[in-house]
Scaffold this motif. Structure first.
Motif, PDB file in Angstrom:
ATOM      1  N   LYS A  45      38.410  -9.198  43.429  1.00  0.00           N
ATOM      2  CA  LYS A  45      36.958  -9.100  43.548  1.00  0.00           C
ATOM      3  C   LYS A  45      36.579  -8.718  44.980  1.00  0.00           C
ATOM      4  O   LYS A  45      37.377  -8.803  45.895  1.00  0.00           O
ATOM      5  N   ASP A  46      35.335  -8.315  45.156  1.00  0.00           N
ATOM      6  CA  ASP A  46      34.845  -7.955  46.480  1.00  0.00           C
ATOM      7  C   ASP A  46      34.491  -9.203  47.275  1.00  0.00           C
ATOM      8  O   ASP A  46      34.184 -10.258  46.703  1.00  0.00           O
ATOM      9  N   LEU A  47      34.488  -9.058  48.601  1.00  0.00           N
ATOM     10  CA  LEU A  47      34.075 -10.164  49.459  1.00  0.00           C
ATOM     11  C   LEU A  47      32.613 -10.531  49.198  1.00  0.00           C
ATOM     12  O   LEU A  47      32.270 -11.701  49.051  1.00  0.00           O
ATOM     13  N   TYR A  48      31.772  -9.523  49.135  1.00  0.00           N
ATOM     14  CA  TYR A  48      30.342  -9.776  48.893  1.00  0.00           C
ATOM     15  C   TYR A  48      30.057  -9.460  47.431  1.00  0.00           C
ATOM     16  O   TYR A  48      29.853  -8.306  47.051  1.00  0.00           O
ATOM     17  N   ARG A  49      30.087 -10.505  46.622  1.00  0.00           N
ATOM     18  CA  ARG A  49      29.976 -10.365  45.170  1.00  0.00           C
ATOM     19  C   ARG A  49      28.548 -10.561  44.705  1.00  0.00           C
ATOM     20  O   ARG A  49      27.784 -11.350  45.264  1.00  0.00           O
ATOM     21  N   ALA A  50      28.220  -9.864  43.615  1.00  0.00           N
ATOM     22  CA  ALA A  50      26.942 -10.101  42.958  1.00  0.00           C
ATOM     23  C   ALA A  50      27.047 -11.364  42.114  1.00  0.00           C
ATOM     24  O   ALA A  50      28.138 -11.723  41.655  1.00  0.00           O
ATOM     25  N   PRO A  51      25.949 -12.074  41.891  1.00  0.00           N
ATOM     26  CA  PRO A  51      25.989 -13.250  41.012  1.00  0.00           C
ATOM     27  C   PRO A  51      26.264 -12.845  39.578  1.00  0.00           C
ATOM     28  O   PRO A  51      26.164 -11.666  39.206  1.00  0.00           O
ATOM     29  N   TYR A  52      26.628 -13.836  38.754  1.00  0.00           N
ATOM     30  CA  TYR A  52      26.813 -13.568  37.327  1.00  0.00           C
ATOM     31  C   TYR A  52      25.485 -13.104  36.720  1.00  0.00           C
ATOM     32  O   TYR A  52      24.411 -13.533  37.151  1.00  0.00           O
ATOM     33  N   PRO A  53      25.546 -12.232  35.700  1.00  0.00           N
ATOM     34  CA  PRO A  53      24.299 -11.818  35.038  1.00  0.00           C
ATOM     35  C   PRO A  53      23.602 -13.014  34.404  1.00  0.00           C
ATOM     36  O   PRO A  53      24.241 -13.893  33.820  1.00  0.00           O
ATOM     37  N   GLU A  54      22.287 -13.070  34.539  1.00  0.00           N
ATOM     38  CA  GLU A  54      21.510 -14.131  33.909  1.00  0.00           C
ATOM     39  C   GLU A  54      21.307 -13.810  32.438  1.00  0.00           C
ATOM     40  O   GLU A  54      21.312 -12.657  32.016  1.00  0.00           O
ATOM     41  N   ALA A  55      21.103 -14.863  31.627  1.00  0.00           N
ATOM     42  CA  ALA A  55      20.828 -14.664  30.199  1.00  0.00           C
ATOM     43  C   ALA A  55      19.537 -13.873  30.046  1.00  0.00           C
ATOM     44  O   ALA A  55      18.537 -14.139  30.703  1.00  0.00           O
ATOM     45  N   GLY A  56      19.562 -12.878  29.164  1.00  0.00           N
ATOM     46  CA  GLY A  56      18.361 -12.118  28.889  1.00  0.00           C
ATOM     47  C   GLY A  56      18.100 -10.995  29.865  1.00  0.00           C
ATOM     48  O   GLY A  56      17.088 -10.302  29.760  1.00  0.00           O
ATOM     49  N   GLN A  57      19.012 -10.780  30.831  1.00  0.00           N
ATOM     50  CA  GLN A  57      18.781  -9.695  31.784  1.00  0.00           C
ATOM     51  C   GLN A  57      18.940  -8.341  31.137  1.00  0.00           C
ATOM     52  O   GLN A  57      18.291  -7.376  31.517  1.00  0.00           O
ATOM     53  N   ARG A  58      19.833  -8.247  30.130  1.00  0.00           N
ATOM     54  CA  ARG A  58      20.069  -6.956  29.494  1.00  0.00           C
ATOM     55  C   ARG A  58      18.990  -6.721  28.438  1.00  0.00           C
ATOM     56  O   ARG A  58      18.834  -7.531  27.515  1.00  0.00           O
ATOM     57  N   PRO A  59      18.202  -5.622  28.512  1.00  0.00           N
ATOM     58  CA  PRO A  59      17.148  -5.394  27.520  1.00  0.00           C
ATOM     59  C   PRO A  59      17.728  -5.134  26.144  1.00  0.00           C
ATOM     60  O   PRO A  59      18.818  -4.578  26.005  1.00  0.00           O
TER      61      PRO A  59
END
Length: 462
Positions: free
Chosen positions: A165-179
């Motif tokens: 993984k990258d050093l500066y990671r994005a957070p996990y996707p939140e529920a409902g983020q995907r339309p």
């Protein structure tokens, strides 16, 4: 009479002529006690912790007993920073200067170093000093006991990062983020049929945390511990960032030390500017660096990375040429290097073997098989030398479930040490923590900490 600075300038010119493409190096002479602190802390200025004091005493005893000696410490970056001991002889520091130029060439060529330096930055000394300053502020505000408890946990988990993984990671996707997907022609016609009620809204589900087994324990705790404060999170992320910076040093040790040793030997051979007596003294120091640990006709139970790496690079360059060696230098780490280029003939010539050291003191040779030898050398390097532990899930009551992937790392845990680490984790997680693992015999074990200091181990149900 030429000075060390003059010789370094001549080495740099000679290296340029031989095709080395190295980061510039800032050399500095330092006293023995400062060099010892660098070796123990990892950097000249770092967060203070009691464990570094223990390492300092251990290193000092070994050095005073003649078991180890520190000639130099180099920090990769652009520029690289190299510290040489002012108590070294001129010949030793001449050798060190040539060796460091070889390191700087390796760092610039190697893809793993390039990736991690791009993520972590090439100014580790300044970054580490800034983190140490922030820790001093935390000590002043929260007290030694509170800060040390967080550092205990972070440093206990220091190797537990996910290098994929990258050093500066994005957070996990939140529920409902995907339309939701747009309905197709059939769904559109079905929805307007007479008597059809609109579809009920789906029930809200809490996404699994983590959504997949998470091996970056430092990142996960910093991000998801239920009651971690900002200054505590900062300590975890600081330790994690330093682990990312140092990972290529760990994963390329044999390649890197061997490459630097090959080039310091070659630079010495072609350095017609060195006085004859100084050259002979430097060559003697070279022989001490690249020899096996044991004396003649004896068996060594540890591999000298300088000796093994130097021998492999000499064989590769002799058989395949310098261009092929530079390609290998760019593409591999120690795992690929040993598995692809340590052949049976060289392993036999170097007298390599695998062995078993029993707790009762008995040591016996297991095998000279090439596969066994390679894996015996590489096994302790896998996963930063640490057991492969994943966060399996966070339960609804926020208790933490960890699982040891013992099938991958091929090891059982020292349960007493594992309980201590689990106690550290529980202090910062502040909810129950459970680890599924196996002991040194491979038997399933369940370690649980309901509150710090309450670790207990049970046999896991079959």
């Amino acid at each position: 009479m030429s000075t060390l600075e003059d010789y370094i300038t001549h080495f740099e010119q000679l290296a340029d002529g031989l095709g080395l493409e190295y980061y510039p190096v800032d050399f500095e002479l330092v006293p023995q006690n400062f060099m010892l602190e660098i070796a123990v802390y990892g950097v000249p200025v770092r967060m203070h912790h009691w464990s570094f004091g223990l390492r300092y005493i251990h290193q000092l005893l070994h050095q005073n007993m003649g078991h180890s000696r520190i000639f130099e410490v180099m920090f990769p970056g652009d520029p690289c920073r190299a510290y040489m001991m002012n108590q070294n002889s001129l010949a030793e520091n001449v050798l060190v200067a040539a060796h460091v130029i070889g390191h700087a060439d390796f760092v610039r060529r190697n893809a793993l170093f390039e990736r991690f330096l791009n993520m972590a930055g090439g100014r580790i000394l300044e970054q580490s000093a800034a983190r140490a300053h922030r820790l001093e502020l935390a000590l002043a505000r929260h007290g030694q006991q509170e800060v040390e408890a967080v550092l205990d946990a972070a440093l206990a988990l220091e190797p537990h990062i996910d290098i994929q993984k990258d050093l500066y990671r994005a957070p996990y996707p939140e529920a409902g983020q995907r339309p939701p997907a747009a309905p197709g022609p059939f769904q559109q016609r079905y929805q307007i049929l007479p008597g059809e009620a609109p579809p009920a809204a789906p029930a809200t589900e809490h996404p699994a945390l983590p959504p997949y087994p998470e091996y970056d324990l430092l990142w996960f705790i910093a991000r998801h511990a239920p009651a971690l404060q900002a200054w505590e999170r900062d300590i975890f992320l600081a330790v994690r960032e330093e682990s990312f910076y140092f990972y290529p040093v760990h994963a390329c040790q044999i390649m890197n030390e061997g490459w630097a040793s090959y080039w310091h030997a070659r630079l010495l051979r072609e350095a017609d500017f060195l006085p004859h007596a100084l050259y002979l003294q430097a060559v003697k120091a070279h022989s001490d660096v690249v020899r096996p640990y044991a004396g003649e006709h004896q068996l060594a139970l540890a591999v000298n990375p300088y000796h093994l790496g130097y021998s492999m690079w000499e064989r590769i360059i002799e058989q395949q040429g310098i261009d092929a060696a530079r390609r290998i230098c760019s593409e591999e780490d120690d795992f690929g290097f040993l598995r692809n280029y340590l052949d049976a003939d060289l392993a036999a010539e170097l007298g390599l073997f695998s062995y078993q050291a029993r707790k009762d003191g008995e040591t016996r040779m297991l095998s000279r098989d090439l596969h066994d030898v390679r894996e015996a050398i590489l096994g302790p390097k896998y996963n930063y030398g640490a057991p492969r532990i994943a966060v399996e899930r966070v339960q609804e009551d926020r208790s933490l479930i960890l699982r040891h992937d013992h099938a991958s790392d091929g090891r059982g845990l020292d349960l007493a040490a594992a309980e201590q680490v689990l106690n550290y984790v529980a202090r910062v997680w502040r909810k129950p923590v459970t680890l599924h693992t196996v002991d040194f015999r491979g038997l399933p074990r369940l370690l649980t900490v309901n509150a710090p200091g309450t670790a207990h181990t049970t046999a896991e149900p079959a």
